[in-house]
Enzyme design. Structure first.
Site, mmCIF file in Angstrom:
data_model
loop_
_atom_site.group_PDB
_atom_site.id
_atom_site.type_symbol
_atom_site.label_atom_id
_atom_site.label_comp_id
_atom_site.label_asym_id
_atom_site.label_seq_id
_atom_site.Cartn_x
_atom_site.Cartn_y
_atom_site.Cartn_z
ATOM 1 N N GLU A 1 -5.995 -23.406 13.474
ATOM 2 C CA GLU A 1 -6.613 -24.584 12.811
ATOM 3 C C GLU A 1 -7.894 -24.297 11.772
ATOM 4 O O GLU A 1 -8.909 -24.642 12.432
ATOM 5 C CB GLU A 1 -6.764 -25.770 13.644
ATOM 6 C CG GLU A 1 -7.296 -26.968 12.809
ATOM 7 C CD GLU A 1 -7.691 -28.077 13.948
ATOM 8 O OE1 GLU A 1 -8.104 -28.979 13.193
ATOM 9 O OE2 GLU A 1 -7.899 -27.840 15.071
ATOM 10 N N LYS B 1 -2.086 -25.865 11.754
ATOM 11 C CA LYS B 1 -2.776 -27.311 11.615
ATOM 12 C C LYS B 1 -3.996 -27.105 10.647
ATOM 13 O O LYS B 1 -4.868 -26.214 10.634
ATOM 14 C CB LYS B 1 -3.487 -27.723 12.745
ATOM 15 C CG LYS B 1 -4.031 -29.065 13.019
ATOM 16 C CD LYS B 1 -4.414 -29.670 14.284
ATOM 17 C CE LYS B 1 -5.026 -30.952 14.059
ATOM 18 N NZ LYS B 1 -5.163 -31.714 15.560
#
EC number: 4.1.2.13
Length: 295
Positions: free
Chosen positions: A176, A213
């Site tokens: 992420e 993500k």
């Protein structure tokens, strides 16, 4: 790694619920839920309240496998139980929802236009406990605030170095590297980020599955080519500060990109609502996020 869970994450319809606020972000999550800081005292009371909130969400009939693929927890939630089952077991055995764990310990200070993850001294021990608690995958967050090539490279390198350690334990890492939605050069940052992601993915063993993500990109369908990489299980989007309506509207323009929302999911839920009101509000939110995720 559970093959049934892997198949669900690769090909299932739905989105990931991010229930992983921790530490400093927990009071903010409770305020959003209608519980003020002067109504509790100490960390244990705070975590009891936030676990009750998450239990209420997870046990709601609206929190259903038809719409939700996975849920991200933080360590305190992983270690607690729902109806005499550890939370991850409750999610999978009772709900059919795949459990993930937030593993980072927060962000370092801003340098080279980015915030790397703080060092994770107890990572191996945490990963062992995650495996013991039947966690499927992990999530770790860095932040990109400027289109600084050296900074963005450091972020992605750190994410993938840690991701390889996670994968070696049989867990699927969610990489992420968030691009700040308020960045003045957001689109340029996304271009540089994508280049670095492609470089790292191309060097990764083809048998190592990862998830990505990412902030909802400025250019429509910008990450479609990443979705076709055989190492990438799924590309999911964070809401990043957009409210639910705007996050959904932006997400729907990106085919194959699914939500992994936190604040946008919990928007409008309060401790003061009756169960009927709470479930109805959650059902509306889940349906709207689901619809935006299946375009």
């Amino acid at each position: 790694m559970n093959p049934e869970q892997l198949e669900r994450m690769r090909n299932g319809k739905g989105f990931i619920a991010a229930l992983d606020q921790s530490g400093g972000s927990t009071p903010k999550a409770l305020r959003q839920y209608g519980i003020q800081e002067d109504s509790y005292s100490g960390d244990e009371a705070m975590f009891e309240l936030v676990h009750a909130m998450r239990t209420r969400i997870i046990k709601s009939p609206a929190f259903h496998v038809d719409f939700i693929l996975g849920a991200i927890l933080f360590e305190n939630t992983m270690n607690r139980k729902i109806d005499d089952r550890f939370t991850a077991d409750y999610l999978w055995e009772r709900k059919g929802i795949v459990p993930f764990l937030k593993i980072d310990e927060g962000l370092a200070e801003l340098e080279d236009g980015v915030q790397l993850m703080k060092p994770m001294s107890g990572l191996d021990d945490l990963l062992k406990r995650a495996v013991d608690k039947h966690i499927f995958g992990t999530k770790m967050r860095s932040v990109i605030k400027e289109a600084n090539p050296a900074g963005i490279r450091k972020v992605v390198e750190q994410q993938f170095e840690t991701g390889k350690r996670i994968a070696s334990m049989g867990l699927v890492p969610i990489i992420e590297p968030e691009v700040d939605i308020y960045s003045k050069d957001k689109q340029e940052s996304e271009q540089r980020l994508k280049e670095e992601l492609i470089n790292q993915l191309s060097a990764l063993d083809r048998n190592v599955p990862v998830m990505l993500k990412l902030s909802i990109p400025t250019e429509d369908d910008f990450y479609r080519d990443l979705m076709s990489d055989p190492r990438v299980v799924r590309v999911v989007a964070l809401s990043g500060g957009y409210d639910q309506s705007e996050a959904n509207e932006r997400l729907a323009r990106h085919h194959g990109l699914i939500a992994s929302f936190s604040r946008a999911l919990a928007e409008g839920l309060t401790a003061q609502q009756s169960d009927e009101q709470f479930d109805a509000m959650l059902a509306r939110s889940i349906r709207s996020i689901y619809e935006a995720s299946i375009t």
